[in-house]
Design an enzyme around this catalytic site. Sequence first.
Site, short mmCIF file in Angstrom:
data_model
loop_
_atom_site.label_atom_id
_atom_site.label_comp_id
_atom_site.label_asym_id
_atom_site.label_seq_id
_atom_site.Cartn_x
_atom_site.Cartn_y
_atom_site.Cartn_z
N LYS A 150 24.98 51.36 78.41
CA LYS A 150 24.30 50.43 77.52
C LYS A 150 22.97 51.05 77.12
O LYS A 150 22.13 51.33 77.96
CB LYS A 150 24.08 49.10 78.26
CG LYS A 150 23.43 48.02 77.42
CD LYS A 150 23.57 46.67 78.10
CE LYS A 150 22.97 45.54 77.29
NZ LYS A 150 23.31 44.23 77.82
N GLY A 177 26.08 46.18 69.64
CA GLY A 177 25.57 44.86 69.96
C GLY A 177 24.32 44.53 69.19
O GLY A 177 23.89 45.29 68.33
N ALA A 178 23.75 43.37 69.49
CA ALA A 178 22.54 42.96 68.80
C ALA A 178 21.35 43.72 69.36
O ALA A 178 20.43 44.09 68.66
CB ALA A 178 22.32 41.47 68.98
N GLU A 179 21.37 43.95 70.64
CA GLU A 179 20.23 44.47 71.35
C GLU A 179 20.43 45.93 71.70
O GLU A 179 19.49 46.64 72.01
CB GLU A 179 20.20 43.71 72.69
CG GLU A 179 18.98 42.99 73.01
CD GLU A 179 18.69 43.16 74.47
OE1 GLU A 179 17.59 43.60 74.77
OE2 GLU A 179 19.58 42.89 75.31
N ASP A 210 21.60 34.14 78.41
CA ASP A 210 22.37 34.40 77.19
C ASP A 210 23.84 34.07 77.42
O ASP A 210 24.73 34.88 77.14
CB ASP A 210 22.21 35.87 76.78
CG ASP A 210 22.74 36.15 75.37
OD1 ASP A 210 22.98 35.18 74.62
OD2 ASP A 210 22.93 37.33 75.03
#
Lengths: 351, 224
Positions: free
Chosen positions: B34, B16-18, B129
């Site tokens: 995550k 992912g981006a984060e 988001d």
Amino acid sequence: MWLHRILRDKEVTVLGIESTAHTIGVGIARNRPPYILANQYKRYTPVMGGIHPREASRFIAENAPSVISAALKEAGITMNDINAIAVALGPGLGPCLRVGATVARALSAYYEKPLVPVNHAIAHIEIGNLLSGFEDPLVIYVSGGNTSIIAYKDGRYRVFGETLDIALGNLRDVFAREAGLAPPYISQGEHVVDLCALRSREKKLLELPYIVKGQDVSYSGLLTAALNALKQGAKLEDVCYSLVEISFSMILEVAERGLAHTRKKQVLLTGGVSASSILDKKTKLMAEARGASFYNVPRKFAGDNGAMIAWAGVLAYLNNIVMEPSEAVINQRWRPDEVDVPWRNQNGRSN
Amino acid sequence: MEKPKWPFELEPLSWGAESNLYLTDYLGIKAVLKHRFPKKYMDPRLTRRLIKTRTIREASLLIEARMAGVHVPLPLYIDSENGILVVKYIEGRLLRDVIDEEPDNVGVLACTMGEIVKRLHNTDIIHGDLTTSNFIRSKYQGRIYLLDFGLAFKSRRPEDKATDIRVLERAVVSTHPMLRESIMEKFIECYTDGLRDLDNIMARYRKLSLMGRYVAERRKSLGA
Ligand SMILES: Nc1ncnc2c1ncn2[C@@H]1O[C@H](COP(=O)(O)OP(=O)(O)OP(=O)(O)O)[C@@H](O)[C@H]1O
Ligand SMILES: Nc1ncnc2c1ncn2[C@@H]1O[C@H](COP(=O)(O)OP(=O)(O)OP(=O)(O)O)[C@@H](O)[C@H]1O
Ligand SMILES: [Mg+2]
């Protein structure tokens, strides 16, 4: 590569006029190497405070004729060699845009050259594409009036994220002014806020607001909090350091998210703030971590300039995007995603 | 890319981006780990601060959203210092892909998204988001789950709720440009049905909205 298609078109030469804010810029571009034949500009710098639109527009009106002659001289051509007049009709400050539009209408009518409307933001992107050779970048456009993350999709440049309030350059300029660091805003090629941050010995990181909402950022709370911290006795250098770190991290975080979502493999940094070497370094690190290549548009083509309007004018003119002088109406809030960019489309080229 | 400190097997799921996501097994439950990793372009203290607060907030708002009746993955384990959050795995397809594959279902899907966001906003949770990649349709009951509360926060301000919708609209414009109107219209219809503070939120939204702007560019043939 897309440049090859443009080289196959008939040769055209376009004169472009930029007057969206503080700069009167005149450029000349052609769809043959070296592409940019002239890039002349004069920049209005207020003695005190920010830009006063009226004064800036008077400055533009007074200087337009000499900048036009200088551009023709630089290119070594005359008005007869020009096929069309391109002009930035927005986004920007009304009084300044109006002067540029008036000049362009007059040239177009008098010399009987077609008028080509250009969106200022798209011009920033296209000159970046030309210089970098990038096919399909994620664009980080940061200037005094704009802060957006833009990428091409389905016929248009889509705004993937942007500031919800003030622009990054505006945040830095206003802070510099209020903190007594400016004017002048730039010293030895660097912004005074960056220089102040680099002077911070302890590099103390203050708890200033870091506001990212989805793909958008908000800078006005950061500005207020930074000025308050100063009033409450925080060290100027630490406030500068924190402001620089937080504001750059915010825009790069949304840019990184844009890269991940659009799966683009190129990053183009442009707009006046791209001249910051701190931002340049950080953007490079971000792009590298994502496996993307990176290009920072050189200062004279990244700040407002006429060459980019001329180049975007070439692309538009080759796609028959022209208007009558009477139709050339400015649009202060003209968004890039309102504009079709047929020259980006592989198959849909018309000749 | 550094791996998280985790004693069980990890299988990469998405970059992912984060954060990086891994499939794992936790207490016999198929789960997603995550892992928020530090950003090289940020001051190390800033990136650590963001990782910690976002990990904690994501876990607590997942629980609150669940109590409000929104389907979200159940949090199973948290280690905020190391940026680790483990949640139940939802087997299914992202709405981003479902929308493109099943254009006939766009209305129903948009309506369900509207109902989910209405529930959230009625408990003053702002997702922060909203994108069609953060909704997932479960393979089994066909339920729609909402993911990724990494930027979520609590607020009762109508402008924050309006901004949430605008964020979604922006995402729809960039990922499904051709379906923007059909998605947003249906979304708004179902979102506003039973929404608390409807008038204020919609007034703000209209101000922020990008829809229906005048397209200034004119194209005209040059003629021969
Ligand atoms: N060397 C530099 N380093 C860092 N920032 C710079 C530098 N030079 C200019 N800037 C910043 O760039 C901004 C001006 O950008 P630009 O020249 O693109 O004009 P603009 O009118 O703000 O642009 P636009 O119309 O595209 O919004 C200002 O905020 C200024 O502080
Ligand atoms: N519980 C889950 N079950 C199944 N898949 C999941 C789950 N959580 C996350 N994913 C998958 O991982 C992707 C990224 O997850 P998430 O949005 O939480 O991470 P992120 O780092 O915020 O990514 P992004 O910045 O792209 O939104 C989701 O789009 C989805 O495909
Ligand atoms: Mg996500």
